[in-house]
Structures are given as structure tokens and as C-alpha cells.
Write a protein that holds these residues in place. Structure first.
Motif, PDB file in Angstrom:
ATOM      1  N   GLU A  74       0.700  -1.411  -0.080  1.00 30.65           N
ATOM      2  CA  GLU A  74      -0.159   0.058  -0.080  1.00 30.65           C
ATOM      3  C   GLU A  74       0.788   1.425   0.061  1.00 30.65           C
ATOM      4  OE1 GLU A  74      -1.214  -2.116   2.998  1.00 30.65           O
ATOM      5  OE2 GLU A  74      -1.870  -3.448   1.536  1.00 30.65           O
ATOM      6  N   GLY A  75       1.955   1.323   0.775  1.00 27.82           N
ATOM      7  CA  GLY A  75       2.928   2.331   0.817  1.00 27.82           C
ATOM      8  C   GLY A  75       3.366   2.444  -0.383  1.00 27.82           C
ATOM      9  N   LEU A  76       3.766   1.605  -1.271  1.00 32.16           N
ATOM     10  CA  LEU A  76       4.502   1.585  -2.669  1.00 32.16           C
ATOM     11  C   LEU A  76       3.529   2.234  -3.508  1.00 32.16           C
ATOM     12  CD1 LEU A  76       6.594   1.254  -4.448  1.00 32.16           C
ATOM     13  CD2 LEU A  76       6.336  -1.233  -4.424  1.00 32.16           C
ATOM     14  N   ARG A  77       2.360   1.892  -3.540  1.00 32.50           N
ATOM     15  CA  ARG A  77       1.071   2.196  -4.340  1.00 32.50           C
ATOM     16  C   ARG A  77       1.012   3.699  -3.998  1.00 32.50           C
ATOM     17  NH1 ARG A  77      -4.209   0.898  -1.616  1.00 32.50           N
ATOM     18  NH2 ARG A  77      -3.469   2.375  -0.285  1.00 32.50           N
ATOM     19  N   ASP A  78       1.146   4.049  -2.719  1.00 30.87           N
ATOM     20  CA  ASP A  78       0.470   5.446  -2.712  1.00 30.87           C
ATOM     21  C   ASP A  78       1.764   6.399  -2.960  1.00 30.87           C
ATOM     22  OD1 ASP A  78      -1.601   4.753  -1.335  1.00 30.87           O
ATOM     23  OD2 ASP A  78      -0.848   4.897   0.579  1.00 30.87           O
ATOM     24  N   THR A  79       3.316   5.872  -2.665  1.00 31.95           N
ATOM     25  CA  THR A  79       4.443   6.418  -3.336  1.00 31.95           C
ATOM     26  C   THR A  79       4.380   6.814  -4.745  1.00 31.95           C
ATOM     27  OG1 THR A  79       5.613   5.536  -1.492  1.00 31.95           O
ATOM     28  CG2 THR A  79       6.867   6.459  -3.480  1.00 31.95           C
ATOM     29  N   LEU A  80       4.044   5.672  -5.592  1.00 34.49           N
ATOM     30  CA  LEU A  80       3.973   5.797  -7.008  1.00 34.49           C
ATOM     31  C   LEU A  80       3.008   6.703  -7.616  1.00 34.49           C
ATOM     32  CD1 LEU A  80       4.163   1.978  -7.856  1.00 34.49           C
ATOM     33  CD2 LEU A  80       5.862   3.561  -8.214  1.00 34.49           C
ATOM     34  N   ALA A  81       1.686   6.566  -6.858  1.00 39.57           N
ATOM     35  CA  ALA A  81       0.638   7.606  -7.470  1.00 39.57           C
ATOM     36  C   ALA A  81       0.821   8.972  -7.031  1.00 39.57           C
ATOM     37  CB  ALA A  81      -0.491   7.024  -6.895  1.00 39.57           C
ATOM     38  N   ALA A  82       1.392   9.156  -5.775  1.00 38.62           N
ATOM     39  CA  ALA A  82       1.663  10.501  -5.416  1.00 38.62           C
ATOM     40  C   ALA A  82       2.851  11.381  -6.332  1.00 38.62           C
ATOM     41  CB  ALA A  82       2.297  10.724  -4.015  1.00 38.62           C
ATOM     42  N   ALA A  83       3.830  10.525  -6.551  1.00 35.96           N
ATOM     43  CA  ALA A  83       4.967  10.994  -7.515  1.00 35.96           C
ATOM     44  C   ALA A  83       4.442  11.366  -8.773  1.00 35.96           C
ATOM     45  CB  ALA A  83       6.072  10.022  -7.733  1.00 35.96           C
ATOM     46  N   ILE A  84       3.617  10.645  -9.430  1.00 36.35           N
ATOM     47  CA  ILE A  84       2.982  10.900 -10.722  1.00 36.35           C
ATOM     48  C   ILE A  84       2.116  12.228 -10.430  1.00 36.35           C
ATOM     49  CG2 ILE A  84       1.311  10.084 -12.476  1.00 36.35           C
ATOM     50  CD1 ILE A  84       2.536   7.319 -12.363  1.00 36.35           C
ATOM     51  N   ASP A  85       1.247  11.989  -9.773  1.00 32.05           N
ATOM     52  CA  ASP A  85       0.333  13.420  -9.287  1.00 32.05           C
ATOM     53  C   ASP A  85       1.137  14.715  -9.212  1.00 32.05           C
ATOM     54  OD1 ASP A  85      -1.830  11.570  -9.470  1.00 32.05           O
ATOM     55  OD2 ASP A  85      -2.003  11.592  -7.221  1.00 32.05           O
TER      56      ASP A  85
END
Lengths: 189, 189
Positions: free
Chosen positions: B60-71
Motif C-alpha cells: 500500500e505504501g508503494l502504491r501511494d508513493t508511485l501515485a503521489a509522484a505521478i500526481d
């Protein structure tokens, strides 16, 4: 194997796809598939280990097609040329109507989706292994294998979804061109 | 949650990795993990649903990190620039020693390998979804997502295996350059 029943495997596959579409994969039994095909359960089990195998039987053929195309690519072909030849060879053996119906069943069932992921991961290794046989070093073969399967997934999705029924080779060519364009916009720092 | 036991989750994770490495994942019980950590099973279950979650909690942390960086990528960034930013952000939160030990456990167990494939397929979707939020059309977002995860897998493998301990960003940069080179040799017919 099934010599008394002409094309028993084809009839069973057709019956299974019909029933999976009508009732869902989980709700369909082997007995029902056999009955729909006008065959016995015993005949079913002469052709398939279980109902899931009706959907995944083609994997070995696909593996052989991919590997053979890479083995047969000219020695001067680049990794990606060899992989592209393999993807085109795969496309040539697919039947779009079957692929479409199969895909709908797979997408409706998490267990089948997992099995499909495992199959695609295995085919990634098949591509990389075939490239290693051409003397490509391991790291480059792995990258080309992963890239090849990314191209495969996207091409397959587009080709299956294409109501205009444009051929596999066109979709692959476009996907490749888009990947190229994507990379052109890559960070160069 | 676990307020009487400072860093109970970290101690349990360390104990689990030790035991998975010594005895194998399947042969290790939650009771043994808790005992090795000097904690109770009850404490274990306050932190993890089961022993597998010790290995997959980070998703979940990895998902959030990836998504936030793209955002957070500049509006002018290309799809691949945004994806590269996401992969660099992911690399920044990884711990190589943990990743290495975790990877060894995963590779020793087919069920865990399947779970890992499912996780990576999910993260592919996370990348594509984040790109769609930037207004990238679906087909291009899917391709960039698949390409991003191919880059992720290869970079991760190389980074984990690198005895010289070169940083994630260097491995990612090299993998990107090699992908670029691979594409340069692409069929242009």
C-alpha cells in the motif's frame, strides 16, 4: 485419443466457452460441458485435466511459437527484431473470436486472472531464454523479454477489443511506434 | 496498536525474515515468529493478518508513493518522465537489505511468487490510473504503465543483486538507457 469422436477437443472447448459465458466459470461443471458437447465426462478427461485447462491448453503452443520464431530470426536481427518476429508469429496463430470469449471469462474470475498472470510471467522467461540462446547477455535478454511481454499485453488487449477487426500486425506495429515515441520523451538527465 | 511494545511490527518483521530464511516460509508458524520477537501471537495479529502479510504489508505504501509522484510531476512532464519520477520515488523508500532478504523468501515459494505477480500487476494499473488522471488517454496510459513496470522489475532485480551497492537511481537510469537502445534497433518496416 478420442478417435471415435471427430474433433472432440474442439467441441468440448466450444461447449465450455458457451457455458462459461452463460453461467460463469465457477458455476460450470465438467459434466455440463461434456453434456453440451454431446460427449461423456470420460472423453472430456481424455482431452483436458480439468475445466481450467480448456482455457490454458494453448500456452504450450504459444511458448513453442515464440521460442521458435526467436530461434529462427536471422543472426543479424536485433533483440527487439527477434522479439517482434515472435510476437507476430504468436498473432498469426491466435483466433480473435476465441481470444475474445476466453478473455471475457478470464476477466470475470480472479483465480483465472492469477493463472493468466503466471502464464505471461512464464512467457516473459521464454522470450528471455530464447534471446540468451542467441548469445544476448542475461541482463539485456531480461529487459528485452519484459519489454516484449509489455508489447504483447498491450497489442493483445487492443487487438481483442478492436471492433474494426484490424490485423494483429497493425496493432503490434502501432504499439511499437508508441513505445518508441514514449521513449523519445524520456528523461535524458 | 501495540503501544506497550515499542516497534513491535519491526521486531516481528525481523523475526519473520530470520525464520523464513532459516526454515523456509511454509515451515514457519506465527507462534514461532512471535516467540522469536519476544512477543505474543496476539501482538502479531494486532499488526499482521497472517505471516504472508509480513512480506506484502509494504504494497500500500508503494502504491501511494508511485501515485503521489505521478500526481506531483510537473504538468509539462511526459508520461515517461512522470513514471520515472514515480520509480525514483519508490527506490527512495526501499531498504536494500530488507528487499534482498524478502526477495530470497519470495523466490523460494511459488505461492509467494504468484502473490508478487498479482501485486506487480496491480501496481501497473496504479501507474496507468495516475497517468489517466493527468489526462493521458487510456491506451497510452496502459502502455506507459506496462513499460514503467517492466523498468521497475528490471531495475529492482539489478539493484537487489548489485554487490557493489550502486544506488537505485543509477540502475534505473541505465535500464532506461538500455530500453532506449533496444528501441533504436527496432524494426521500422
Amino acid at each position: 485419443m478420442g478417435r471415435w469422436e471427430p474433433d472432440a477437443a474442439g467441441r468440448l472447448r466450444e461447449a465450455a466457452l458457451e457455458l462459461f459465458g452463460e453461467r460463469g466459470f465457477e458455476q460450470t461443471t465438467v459434466a455440463e460441458i461434456a453434456a453440451r458437447a454431446g460427449l461423456t465426462e470420460r472423453t472430456f478427461f481424455r482431452h483436458f485435466a480439468d475445466k481450467r485447462e480448456v482455457l490454458f491448453r494453448g500456452s504450450e503452443g504459444l511458448r513453442d511459437t515464440l521460442a521458435a520464431a526467436i530461434d529462427d530470426a536471422p543472426a543479424a536481427a536485433s533483440s527487439l527484431e527477434a522479439v517482434t518476429a515472435a510476437l507476430n508469429a504468436a498473432g498469426a496463430v491466435f483466433n480473435r473470436e476465441f481470444a475474445r470469449r476466453r478473455q471475457a471469462v478470464i476477466l470475470s474470475n480472479p483465480e483465472l486472472q492469477e493463472r493468466e498472470l503466471i502464464k505471461l510471467a512464464y512467457l516473459t522467461e521464454v522470450l528471455a531464454d530464447a534471446l540468451r540462446r542467441r548469445g544476448i547477455r542475461d541482463a539485456a535478454a531480461r529487459l528485452a523479454g519484459e519489454t516484449g511481454m509489455a508489447l504483447f499485453r498491450i497489442t493483445f488487449e487492443r487487438w481483442v477489443a478492436d471492433l474494426a477487426e484490424r490485423p494483429w500486425t497493425e496493432h503490434l506495429h502501432e504499439t511499437l511506434a508508441e513505445l518508441d515515441e514514449l521513449l523519445l520523451a524520456a528523461p535524458r538527465a
